[in-house]
Write a protein that holds these residues in place. Structure first.
Motif, PDB file in Angstrom:
ATOM      1  N   ALA A 188      -2.859  -0.406  -1.919  1.00  0.00           N
ATOM      2  CA  ALA A 188      -4.188  -1.019  -1.872  1.00  0.00           C
ATOM      3  C   ALA A 188      -4.935  -0.597  -0.602  1.00  0.00           C
ATOM      4  N   GLU A 189      -4.208  -0.483   0.509  1.00  0.00           N
ATOM      5  CA  GLU A 189      -4.824  -0.041   1.764  1.00  0.00           C
ATOM      6  C   GLU A 189      -5.355   1.386   1.629  1.00  0.00           C
ATOM      7  N   LYS A 190      -4.533   2.261   1.102  1.00  0.00           N
ATOM      8  CA  LYS A 190      -4.940   3.660   0.922  1.00  0.00           C
ATOM      9  C   LYS A 190      -6.197   3.746   0.061  1.00  0.00           C
ATOM     10  N   LYS A 191      -6.202   3.012  -1.034  1.00  0.00           N
ATOM     11  CA  LYS A 191      -7.352   3.006  -1.941  1.00  0.00           C
ATOM     12  C   LYS A 191      -8.591   2.466  -1.222  1.00  0.00           C
ATOM     13  N   ALA A 192      -8.434   1.366  -0.489  1.00  0.00           N
ATOM     14  CA  ALA A 192      -9.567   0.766   0.216  1.00  0.00           C
ATOM     15  C   ALA A 192     -10.133   1.719   1.266  1.00  0.00           C
ATOM     16  N   ILE A 193      -9.269   2.387   1.999  1.00  0.00           N
ATOM     17  CA  ILE A 193      -9.732   3.320   3.028  1.00  0.00           C
ATOM     18  C   ILE A 193     -10.514   4.469   2.401  1.00  0.00           C
ATOM     19  N   LEU A 194      -9.992   5.019   1.322  1.00  0.00           N
ATOM     20  CA  LEU A 194     -10.655   6.160   0.691  1.00  0.00           C
ATOM     21  C   LEU A 194     -11.951   5.773  -0.016  1.00  0.00           C
ATOM     22  N   LEU A 195     -12.001   4.593  -0.617  1.00  0.00           N
ATOM     23  CA  LEU A 195     -13.188   4.188  -1.374  1.00  0.00           C
ATOM     24  C   LEU A 195     -14.219   3.433  -0.541  1.00  0.00           C
ATOM     25  N   GLU A 196     -13.764   2.664   0.447  1.00  0.00           N
ATOM     26  CA  GLU A 196     -14.675   1.812   1.211  1.00  0.00           C
ATOM     27  C   GLU A 196     -15.065   2.405   2.564  1.00  0.00           C
TER      28      GLU A 196
ATOM     29  N   ARG B  44       2.712  -8.760  -3.284  1.00  0.00           N
ATOM     30  CA  ARG B  44       4.132  -9.110  -3.410  1.00  0.00           C
ATOM     31  C   ARG B  44       5.029  -8.188  -2.610  1.00  0.00           C
ATOM     32  N   THR B  45       4.661  -6.899  -2.552  1.00  0.00           N
ATOM     33  CA  THR B  45       5.518  -5.936  -1.874  1.00  0.00           C
ATOM     34  C   THR B  45       4.713  -5.117  -0.870  1.00  0.00           C
ATOM     35  N   ARG B  46       5.437  -4.523   0.074  1.00  0.00           N
ATOM     36  CA  ARG B  46       4.790  -3.637   1.049  1.00  0.00           C
ATOM     37  C   ARG B  46       4.176  -2.427   0.346  1.00  0.00           C
ATOM     38  N   ARG B  47       4.873  -1.876  -0.632  1.00  0.00           N
ATOM     39  CA  ARG B  47       4.359  -0.723  -1.377  1.00  0.00           C
ATOM     40  C   ARG B  47       3.014  -1.048  -2.022  1.00  0.00           C
ATOM     41  N   GLU B  48       2.897  -2.211  -2.666  1.00  0.00           N
ATOM     42  CA  GLU B  48       1.628  -2.605  -3.290  1.00  0.00           C
ATOM     43  C   GLU B  48       0.527  -2.714  -2.243  1.00  0.00           C
TER      44      GLU B  48
ATOM     45  N   MET C  95       3.195  -9.677   1.914  1.00  0.00           N
ATOM     46  CA  MET C  95       2.551  -8.646   2.699  1.00  0.00           C
ATOM     47  C   MET C  95       1.041  -8.825   2.585  1.00  0.00           C
ATOM     48  N   LYS C  96       0.348  -8.663   3.714  1.00  0.00           N
ATOM     49  CA  LYS C  96      -1.098  -8.904   3.767  1.00  0.00           C
ATOM     50  C   LYS C  96      -1.871  -7.602   3.951  1.00  0.00           C
ATOM     51  N   LEU C  97      -2.978  -7.493   3.235  1.00  0.00           N
ATOM     52  CA  LEU C  97      -3.965  -6.452   3.452  1.00  0.00           C
ATOM     53  C   LEU C  97      -5.168  -7.160   4.060  1.00  0.00           C
ATOM     54  N   TYR C  98      -5.642  -6.660   5.193  1.00  0.00           N
ATOM     55  CA  TYR C  98      -6.784  -7.315   5.833  1.00  0.00           C
ATOM     56  C   TYR C  98      -7.931  -6.328   6.006  1.00  0.00           C
ATOM     57  N   ARG C  99      -9.145  -6.893   5.990  1.00  0.00           N
ATOM     58  CA  ARG C  99     -10.361  -6.122   6.254  1.00  0.00           C
ATOM     59  C   ARG C  99     -11.121  -6.837   7.372  1.00  0.00           C
ATOM     60  N   HIS C 100     -11.567  -6.063   8.351  1.00  0.00           N
ATOM     61  CA  HIS C 100     -12.377  -6.604   9.443  1.00  0.00           C
ATOM     62  C   HIS C 100     -13.822  -6.137   9.255  1.00  0.00           C
ATOM     63  N   TYR C 101     -14.751  -7.074   9.361  1.00  0.00           N
ATOM     64  CA  TYR C 101     -16.177  -6.781   9.192  1.00  0.00           C
ATOM     65  C   TYR C 101     -16.950  -7.182  10.442  1.00  0.00           C
ATOM     66  N   ASP C 102     -18.100  -6.523  10.660  1.00  0.00           N
ATOM     67  CA  ASP C 102     -18.987  -6.930  11.745  1.00  0.00           C
ATOM     68  C   ASP C 102     -20.045  -7.902  11.216  1.00  0.00           C
ATOM     69  N   ARG C 103     -20.967  -8.301  12.079  1.00  0.00           N
ATOM     70  CA  ARG C 103     -21.961  -9.321  11.701  1.00  0.00           C
ATOM     71  C   ARG C 103     -22.934  -8.849  10.632  1.00  0.00           C
ATOM     72  N   HIS C 104     -23.016  -7.535  10.424  1.00  0.00           N
ATOM     73  CA  HIS C 104     -23.906  -6.988   9.401  1.00  0.00           C
ATOM     74  C   HIS C 104     -23.191  -6.770   8.072  1.00  0.00           C
TER      75      HIS C 104
END
Length: 87
Positions: A56-64, A48-52, A1-10
């Motif tokens: 991680a997605e939830k944490k990234a959204i709330l912190l980042e 390794r798993t969708r749950r993990e 399972m993949k977690l992805y982040r999209h960024y702009d040029r800045h």
């Protein structure tokens, strides 16, 4: 399972998501996301798993605080209204 982040040029974080195939999902954003043309960098993490990945997605959204995740809007509303976020 993949977690992805999209960024702009800045280097601004635009979006965080989870998918079996981050590349296929990127193509999907092209068709429905008004911010697709802003993407200049994609970072991908493997879990390794969708749950993990979802945790991680939830944490990234709330912190980042990515610009275009709806959950970020929810976080902002809670901050402005002085409400506590559910764990």
């Amino acid at each position: 399972m993949k977690l992805y982040r999209h960024y702009d040029r800045h280097g601004t974080l635009l979006y965080v998501g989870v998918s079996l195939s981050a590349v296929t999902r990127l193509r999907g954003h092209r068709n429905v996301s008004g911010w697709y043309d802003q993407i200049t960098r994609v970072e991908i993490e493997t879990y390794r798993t969708r749950r993990e990945a979802l945790d991680a997605e939830k944490k990234a959204i709330l912190l980042e605080d990515p610009l275009y995740n709806i959950a970020s809007t929810r976080k902002l509303a809670h901050i402005l209204l002085g409400l506590r976020l559910a764990p």
